[in-house]
Design a protein around this motif. Structure first.
Motif, PDB file in Angstrom:
ATOM      1  N   ALA A 169      19.293 -12.372  47.099  1.00  0.00           N
ATOM      2  CA  ALA A 169      19.126 -12.143  48.584  1.00  0.00           C
ATOM      3  C   ALA A 169      18.224 -13.331  48.915  1.00  0.00           C
ATOM      4  O   ALA A 169      18.323 -14.015  50.211  1.00  0.00           O
ATOM      5  CB  ALA A 169      18.315 -11.039  48.830  1.00  0.00           C
ATOM      6  N   GLU A 170      17.420 -13.976  47.980  1.00  0.00           N
ATOM      7  CA  GLU A 170      16.458 -14.872  48.395  1.00  0.00           C
ATOM      8  C   GLU A 170      17.346 -16.276  48.732  1.00  0.00           C
ATOM      9  O   GLU A 170      17.030 -17.132  49.384  1.00  0.00           O
ATOM     10  CB  GLU A 170      15.381 -15.431  47.543  1.00  0.00           C
ATOM     11  CG  GLU A 170      14.251 -14.461  47.495  1.00  0.00           C
ATOM     12  CD  GLU A 170      13.368 -14.468  46.215  1.00  0.00           C
ATOM     13  OE1 GLU A 170      13.347 -15.702  45.837  1.00  0.00           O
ATOM     14  OE2 GLU A 170      12.337 -13.527  46.166  1.00  0.00           O
ATOM     15  N   THR A 171      18.507 -16.554  47.687  1.00  0.00           N
ATOM     16  CA  THR A 171      19.223 -17.780  47.946  1.00  0.00           C
ATOM     17  C   THR A 171      20.067 -17.539  49.014  1.00  0.00           C
ATOM     18  O   THR A 171      20.325 -18.494  49.811  1.00  0.00           O
ATOM     19  CB  THR A 171      20.160 -17.684  46.897  1.00  0.00           C
ATOM     20  OG1 THR A 171      19.421 -17.499  45.324  1.00  0.00           O
ATOM     21  CG2 THR A 171      20.905 -19.016  46.719  1.00  0.00           C
ATOM     22  N   ILE A 172      20.673 -16.527  49.562  1.00  0.00           N
ATOM     23  CA  ILE A 172      21.262 -16.097  50.690  1.00  0.00           C
ATOM     24  C   ILE A 172      20.556 -16.711  52.059  1.00  0.00           C
ATOM     25  O   ILE A 172      21.007 -17.473  52.928  1.00  0.00           O
ATOM     26  CB  ILE A 172      22.028 -14.934  50.849  1.00  0.00           C
ATOM     27  CG1 ILE A 172      22.960 -14.689  49.799  1.00  0.00           C
ATOM     28  CG2 ILE A 172      22.513 -14.282  52.406  1.00  0.00           C
ATOM     29  CD1 ILE A 172      24.452 -15.340  50.167  1.00  0.00           C
ATOM     30  N   GLU A 173      19.116 -16.169  51.842  1.00  0.00           N
ATOM     31  CA  GLU A 173      18.382 -16.240  52.938  1.00  0.00           C
ATOM     32  C   GLU A 173      17.990 -17.844  53.105  1.00  0.00           C
ATOM     33  O   GLU A 173      17.971 -18.255  54.371  1.00  0.00           O
ATOM     34  CB  GLU A 173      16.770 -15.421  52.502  1.00  0.00           C
ATOM     35  CG  GLU A 173      16.066 -15.630  53.897  1.00  0.00           C
ATOM     36  CD  GLU A 173      14.709 -14.729  53.604  1.00  0.00           C
ATOM     37  OE1 GLU A 173      13.704 -15.088  54.199  1.00  0.00           O
ATOM     38  OE2 GLU A 173      14.820 -13.770  52.817  1.00  0.00           O
ATOM     39  N   GLU A 174      17.597 -18.459  52.106  1.00  0.00           N
ATOM     40  CA  GLU A 174      17.614 -19.869  52.250  1.00  0.00           C
ATOM     41  C   GLU A 174      19.005 -20.745  52.678  1.00  0.00           C
ATOM     42  O   GLU A 174      18.532 -21.741  53.543  1.00  0.00           O
ATOM     43  CB  GLU A 174      17.034 -20.532  50.941  1.00  0.00           C
ATOM     44  CG  GLU A 174      16.509 -22.005  51.162  1.00  0.00           C
ATOM     45  CD  GLU A 174      15.753 -22.607  49.767  1.00  0.00           C
ATOM     46  OE1 GLU A 174      15.479 -23.717  49.865  1.00  0.00           O
ATOM     47  OE2 GLU A 174      15.704 -21.723  48.864  1.00  0.00           O
ATOM     48  N   ALA A 175      19.956 -20.245  52.112  1.00  0.00           N
ATOM     49  CA  ALA A 175      21.256 -20.850  52.744  1.00  0.00           C
ATOM     50  C   ALA A 175      21.503 -20.609  54.326  1.00  0.00           C
ATOM     51  O   ALA A 175      21.780 -21.636  54.823  1.00  0.00           O
ATOM     52  CB  ALA A 175      22.558 -20.225  52.002  1.00  0.00           C
ATOM     53  N   VAL A 176      21.162 -19.773  54.690  1.00  0.00           N
ATOM     54  CA  VAL A 176      21.390 -19.257  56.224  1.00  0.00           C
ATOM     55  C   VAL A 176      20.172 -20.208  56.997  1.00  0.00           C
ATOM     56  O   VAL A 176      20.697 -20.793  58.041  1.00  0.00           O
ATOM     57  CB  VAL A 176      21.087 -17.828  56.418  1.00  0.00           C
ATOM     58  CG1 VAL A 176      20.772 -17.460  57.799  1.00  0.00           C
ATOM     59  CG2 VAL A 176      22.151 -16.899  55.823  1.00  0.00           C
TER      60      VAL A 176
END
Length: 238
Positions: A169-176
């Motif tokens: 989830a943290e990786t996705i959030e930073e990618a967004v």
């Protein structure tokens, strides 16, 4: 004005570039992709690759998983190609803010990129499922059969996202966040068929969306620039 000149002009005007890439970025380094004619999905195995690379299969057929994984997924000797190297260079001169990759091969880091968001994890990280002890790619590669923890004898699992597992989830959030802030988004070497990763492109609202892919994608019509070439060839020319 040819495609490469347009591409170079876009790069010159941009200072918050984000690159989003898939398996096609690494095929020129000798790592097979999944969906092309020579890809893993078009080879014959006892089980389909998408079954072997699933969480359920890992849990129920761990030894067979590792047999396939060692043979087809590790590629520890692979070297970065022109695309990996140019992206690292763009980061070093302060123009590129992030590489977002679906690959697990670590080639962006080998080329010198520091800010790499690995959506599907990395073969270079492995951990004991019971105690969390960490293991290197070399330790997993050299063992025959299922690797077990030297501390508690638990099963060691690669830190890669298998089918049936959720993305971090943290990786996705930073990618967004990185894509939303970008003034140029370069998408390369990906079919854009795998979700939720493919949906990340929708967070880009700028006017410099560049798609580099040899085969068509569902986002081709949305691109401000479409280049149907090998990604290494394109980055070698800029």
């Amino acid at each position: 004005m040819d495609e490469m000149k347009i591409f170079r002009n876009m790069l010159d005007k941009s200072s918050r570039i984000v690159f989003f890439g898939g398996a096609g970025v690494s095929t020129e380094s000798g790592i097979p992709d999944f969906r092309s004619a020579d890809g893993l999905y078009n080879q014959t195995y006892r089980y389909p690759p998408e079954v072997i690379l699933s969480h359920d299969f890992f849990m129920s057929h761990t030894e067979e998983f590792y047999e396939f994984y060692r043979a087809k997924m590790l590629a520890a000797d692979a070297k970065p190609n022109a695309a990996h190297k140019k992206l690292a260079e763009l980061e070093q001169i302060g123009k590129l803010t992030a590489v977002i990759t679906q690959n697990i091969d670590g080639l962006h880091q080998k080329a010198g990129s520091n800010h790499v968001l690995e959506l599907h994890g990395s073969v270079y990280r492995n951990f004991c499922m019971d105690c969390g002890e960490k293991y290197s790619i070399e330790e997993v590669a050299k063992v025959k059969g299922v690797p077990h923890c030297r501390k508690c004898n638990g099963i060691i699992k690669p830190d890669v996202v298998l089918y049936g597992e959720a993305l971090n989830a943290e990786t996705i959030e930073e990618a967004v966040q990185k894509i939303a802030e970008a003034d140029m988004l370069i998408v390369g070497g990906t079919s854009l068929d795998v979700y939720p990763a493919a949906g990340l492109i929708d967070y880009y609202t700028g006017e410099r969306l560049v798609l580099i892919n040899q085969s068509p994608t569902q986002y081709d019509k949305k691109a401000d620039l479409l280049i149907k070439e090998k990604i290494g060839t394109v980055f070698s020319a800029i």
